[in-house]
Design a protein around this motif. Structure first.
Motif, PDB file in Angstrom:
ATOM      1  N   SER A  85     106.014  44.721  41.176  1.00 29.69           N
ATOM      2  CA  SER A  85     107.041  43.640  41.607  1.00 29.69           C
ATOM      3  C   SER A  85     106.312  42.667  42.460  1.00 29.69           C
ATOM      4  CB  SER A  85     108.605  44.096  42.040  1.00 29.69           C
ATOM      5  OG  SER A  85     108.245  44.871  43.355  1.00 29.69           O
ATOM      6  N   VAL A  86     105.275  42.893  43.048  1.00 32.83           N
ATOM      7  CA  VAL A  86     104.513  41.824  43.923  1.00 32.83           C
ATOM      8  C   VAL A  86     104.518  40.580  43.153  1.00 32.83           C
ATOM      9  CG1 VAL A  86     102.301  42.566  43.478  1.00 32.83           C
ATOM     10  CG2 VAL A  86     103.082  41.274  45.649  1.00 32.83           C
ATOM     11  N   ASP A  87     104.668  39.351  43.516  1.00 33.39           N
ATOM     12  CA  ASP A  87     104.666  38.375  42.823  1.00 33.39           C
ATOM     13  C   ASP A  87     102.867  37.658  42.710  1.00 33.39           C
ATOM     14  OD1 ASP A  87     104.212  36.881  45.139  1.00 33.39           O
ATOM     15  OD2 ASP A  87     105.831  35.555  45.002  1.00 33.39           O
ATOM     16  N   LYS A  88     102.109  38.490  43.048  1.00 35.71           N
ATOM     17  CA  LYS A  88     100.574  38.081  42.743  1.00 35.71           C
ATOM     18  C   LYS A  88     100.271  39.118  41.946  1.00 35.71           C
ATOM     19  CE  LYS A  88     100.187  36.003  47.358  1.00 35.71           C
ATOM     20  NZ  LYS A  88     100.880  34.922  47.024  1.00 35.71           N
ATOM     21  N   ASP A 106      97.872  45.393  37.564  1.00 35.60           N
ATOM     22  CA  ASP A 106      97.824  44.458  36.580  1.00 35.60           C
ATOM     23  C   ASP A 106      96.523  44.597  35.783  1.00 35.60           C
ATOM     24  OD1 ASP A 106     100.386  43.155  37.018  1.00 35.60           O
ATOM     25  OD2 ASP A 106      99.406  42.341  38.591  1.00 35.60           O
ATOM     26  N   LEU A 117     102.292  30.004  39.870  1.00 31.95           N
ATOM     27  CA  LEU A 117     103.510  29.802  39.319  1.00 31.95           C
ATOM     28  C   LEU A 117     103.407  30.357  37.826  1.00 31.95           C
ATOM     29  CD1 LEU A 117     106.533  29.354  39.350  1.00 31.95           C
ATOM     30  CD2 LEU A 117     106.126  26.943  38.644  1.00 31.95           C
ATOM     31  N   GLN A 164     101.160  32.263  36.539  1.00 27.11           N
ATOM     32  CA  GLN A 164     100.805  33.752  36.712  1.00 27.11           C
ATOM     33  C   GLN A 164     102.130  34.712  37.083  1.00 27.11           C
ATOM     34  OE1 GLN A 164      98.039  35.403  35.967  1.00 27.11           O
ATOM     35  NE2 GLN A 164      96.694  33.479  35.561  1.00 27.11           N
ATOM     36  N   ARG A 165     102.630  34.281  38.125  1.00 20.80           N
ATOM     37  CA  ARG A 165     103.710  35.232  38.275  1.00 20.80           C
ATOM     38  C   ARG A 165     105.074  35.262  37.522  1.00 20.80           C
ATOM     39  NH1 ARG A 165     103.996  31.829  43.095  1.00 20.80           N
ATOM     40  NH2 ARG A 165     105.838  30.183  42.707  1.00 20.80           N
ATOM     41  N   THR A 166     104.964  34.276  36.640  1.00 21.18           N
ATOM     42  CA  THR A 166     105.945  33.960  35.464  1.00 21.18           C
ATOM     43  C   THR A 166     105.799  34.932  34.454  1.00 21.18           C
ATOM     44  OG1 THR A 166     106.701  31.701  36.100  1.00 21.18           O
ATOM     45  CG2 THR A 166     107.252  32.566  34.027  1.00 21.18           C
ATOM     46  N   LYS A 186     103.530  37.443  34.359  1.00 19.97           N
ATOM     47  CA  LYS A 186     103.628  38.865  34.895  1.00 19.97           C
ATOM     48  C   LYS A 186     105.153  39.443  34.448  1.00 19.97           C
ATOM     49  CE  LYS A 186     102.687  41.836  38.880  1.00 19.97           C
ATOM     50  NZ  LYS A 186     102.125  42.144  40.095  1.00 19.97           N
ATOM     51  N   LYS A 187     106.006  38.757  35.289  1.00 21.01           N
ATOM     52  CA  LYS A 187     107.608  38.964  35.225  1.00 21.01           C
ATOM     53  C   LYS A 187     108.028  39.153  33.571  1.00 21.01           C
ATOM     54  CE  LYS A 187     111.955  38.153  37.159  1.00 21.01           C
ATOM     55  NZ  LYS A 187     112.823  37.045  38.033  1.00 21.01           N
ATOM     56  N   SER A 229     109.245  42.707  32.171  1.00 20.67           N
ATOM     57  CA  SER A 229     110.480  42.609  31.609  1.00 20.67           C
ATOM     58  C   SER A 229     110.568  42.850  30.137  1.00 20.67           C
ATOM     59  CB  SER A 229     111.301  41.381  31.889  1.00 20.67           C
ATOM     60  OG  SER A 229     111.258  41.152  33.152  1.00 20.67           O
TER      61      SER A 229
END
Length: 188
Positions: free
Chosen positions: A23-26, A48, A133, A135-137, A139-140, A144
Motif C-alpha cells: 500500500s505504500v504510494d511509492k 512491485d 502521480l 506511478q502511484r495511480t 500501482k493502486k 485493486s
C-alpha cells in the motif's frame, strides 16, 4: 527474555509488513542475492519489482515441518504464476533458482551477483523519470483490479485515466513532449 509470540500477533505482524509494502504510494524494488525463504520470500513477493542474482534461491519449505506459508507469499505466487506452478513450489517445498524465477515471471531479471546493485540502481533511476502521480495511480489500479473481474478492472483503469487527464503532471508531460524536453513532475 523474549516473550512467546501468539499466532494472532505473528499473523498480524506479517500481514502488516506485507500490506505496508503493497500500500505504500511509492514503487518498491527488491534486490535479492542468496536465499529468500518463508517470510523473507513473502516480503520480496510483496514488492512491485524483484531483481535476483544467479545465486538466488527461493523456497517455501514449510511443508517439511507440517506447516504452510503464513505471510501471504503463496497467495501472491498464485496470482503471479498460477495454480499448477504455485502447487509445485509450495506443496513440494521445492527450491527455485534465480534464473528459473525470472523465466516464471516472479523476478523481473536475473543478473550476475556482482551486477545486482548496478542493475537495481538502473531500474530505480528509470522509474524515477516518470510522474510519481501516474506511478502511484497505476500501482493502486493494478492491485485493486487484481481482485476484480476483467470488466471491473477496465472500469477502474478508465476512471483513473480520466482523473489523471486533469492533473498537473499530465499537463507537464504533454508540454515536455511537445517541446522535446524532460518533464518536471510535481506529483499532483
Amino acid at each position: 527474555r523474549t516473550p512467546i509470540r501468539t499466532y494472532d500477533s505473528l499473523r498480524h505482524l506479517s500481514q502488516s509488513i506485507n500490506q505496508s509494502i503493497r500500500s505504500v504510494d511509492k514503487l518498491t524494488v527488491a534486490a535479492i542475492n542468496g536465499f529468500a525463504i518463508q517470510s523473507g520470500l513473502s516480503l520480496a513477493l510483496a514488492c512491485d519489482f524483484r531483481i535476483v542474482s544467479e545465486t538466488t534461491n527461493f523456497a517455501f519449505p514449510e511443508q517439511k515441518i507440517g506447516m504452510i506459508p503464513g505471510s501471504g507469499g503463496s497467495i501472491r505466487l498464485l496470482h503471479m504464476i498460477g495454480m499448477a506452478r504455485t502447487k509445485d513450489l509450495v506443496m513440494r517445498s521445492r527450491w527455485m533458482s534465480g534464473k528459473e524465477s525470472e523465466s516464471w515471471g516472479i523476478a523481473l531479471e536475473c543478473v550476475k551477483d556482482n551486477n545486482l546493485e548496478e542493475v537495481t540502481n538502473t531500474l530505480v533511476s528509470e522509474l524515477l523519470t516518470f510522474s510519481p502521480l501516474a506511478q502511484r495511480t497505476i500501482k493502486k489500479v493494478l492491485y485493486s483490479a487484481q481482485d476484480e473481474s476483467l470488466h471491473a478492472g477496465i472500469e477502474l483503469e478508465g476512471q483513473a485515466y480520466g482523473r489523471l487527464r486533469t492533473s498537473n503532471d499530465f499537463a507537464a508531460g504533454v508540454k515536455a513532449f511537445n517541446e522535446k524536453k524532460k518533464a518536471k513532475w510535481s506529483g499532483t
